[in-house]
Scaffold this active site. Structure first.
Site, PDB file in Angstrom:
ATOM      1  CB  CYS A  80      -5.010  -0.246   8.242  1.00 43.36           C
ATOM      2  SG  CYS A  80      -5.704  -0.126   6.596  1.00 43.36           S
ATOM      3  CD  GLU A  81     -11.994   2.159   7.781  1.00 40.99           C
ATOM      4  OE1 GLU A  81     -12.622   2.507   6.781  1.00 40.99           O
ATOM      5  OE2 GLU A  81     -12.231   2.591   8.921  1.00 40.99           O
ATOM      6  CG  HIS A  82      -8.761   0.014   3.851  1.00 44.76           C
ATOM      7  ND1 HIS A  82      -8.090   1.187   3.588  1.00 44.76           N
ATOM      8  CD2 HIS A  82     -10.080   0.334   3.868  1.00 44.76           C
ATOM      9  CE1 HIS A  82      -8.967   2.162   3.440  1.00 44.76           C
ATOM     10  NE2 HIS A  82     -10.174   1.681   3.604  1.00 44.76           N
ATOM     11  CG  HIS A  83      -4.913  -4.303   4.006  1.00 42.30           C
ATOM     12  ND1 HIS A  83      -4.742  -2.994   3.599  1.00 42.30           N
ATOM     13  CD2 HIS A  83      -5.149  -5.021   2.886  1.00 42.30           C
ATOM     14  CE1 HIS A  83      -4.864  -2.930   2.280  1.00 42.30           C
ATOM     15  NE2 HIS A  83      -5.112  -4.139   1.823  1.00 42.30           N
ATOM     16  CD  GLN A 121      -1.874   9.057   9.187  1.00 44.38           C
ATOM     17  OE1 GLN A 121      -1.323   8.000   8.896  1.00 44.38           O
ATOM     18  NE2 GLN A 121      -1.239  10.213   9.173  1.00 44.38           N
ATOM     19  CG  HIS A 149      -0.330   3.571   7.239  1.00 49.08           C
ATOM     20  ND1 HIS A 149      -1.661   3.505   7.539  1.00 49.08           N
ATOM     21  CD2 HIS A 149       0.050   4.854   7.494  1.00 49.08           C
ATOM     22  CE1 HIS A 149      -2.079   4.691   7.943  1.00 49.08           C
ATOM     23  NE2 HIS A 149      -1.060   5.530   7.923  1.00 49.08           N
ATOM     24  CB  CYS A 151      -1.679  -2.004   4.970  1.00 47.21           C
ATOM     25  SG  CYS A 151      -1.951  -0.228   5.019  1.00 47.21           S
TER      26      CYS A 151
END
Length: 191
Positions: A80-83, A121, A149, A151
């Site tokens: 995941c590019e956020h976490h 995703q 996920h 995250c």
């Protein structure tokens, strides 16, 4: 986009992360962790070093088949590019050929190439569909991804049994509800 940090720079960054979380990177168990973590991250993100054209490598074959081709349950692992936490799941990919079929393993390789990049995703699903469409010039392409996920499971709301489902329907799969329904039934996801 490529990972431009050399191994030693990435290792140094992981060393700083260890210090930042309160660890001693010089203790025995962590001495080689920065280098191992850097190597792992480079592997997990090796999709940046690949292109669809290199992966397909000419594996398009003439065919009179104009019926749906499905490759389902393709396992995928992404970050995941956020976490920077993993999401793990499976992709179901279908296309309707128009004179050419794609080598079977190439579908899974396309999924892997895009999954091995920092992702969300929703974008991953679209990137796979558009790549298969571009390569095959199919009458339609459908992609469904279902994933869990970390995250959402390991932090935040900590929901252990949640699954995210995304879909992209192009061409005949978008235009014809019957074609879309057939695909969803064949992959066992029809409601």
């Amino acid at each position: 986009m490529t990972l431009s940090l050399p191994q030693n720079s990435l290792s140094q960054s992981y060393r700083e992360i260890l210090i930042g979380v309160g660890e001693d990177p010089d203790r025995e168990g962590l001495l080689d962790t920065p280098a191992r973590a850097a190597k792992a991250m480079q592997y997990l993100c090796h999709g940046y070093e690949q292109s669809v054209d290199e992966i397909v490598n000419g594996a398009l074959f003439a065919s009179d088949n104009d019926e749906m081709v499905i490759v389902d349950d393709i396992e995928l692992y992404s970050l995941c590019e956020h976490h920077l936490l993993p999401f793990i799941g499976k992709a179901h990919v279908a296309y309707i050929p128009t004179g050419k079929v794609l080598g079977l393993s190439k579908i899974a390789r396309i999924v892997d190439m895009f999954a091995r990049r920092l992702q969300i995703q929703e974008n991953l699903t679209r990137e796979i569909a558009e790549a298969v469409q571009r390569v095959t010039q199919a009458a339609g392409v459908a992609v469904v991804i279902e994933a869990q996920h970390m995250c959402m499971m390991m932090r935040g709301v900590e929901k252990q049994n949640s699954t995210m489902n995304t879909s992209v329907m192009l061409g005949a799969f978008r235009e014809s509800s019957n074609t879309r329904q057939e695909f969803l039934q064949l992959i066992g996801r029809s409601k």
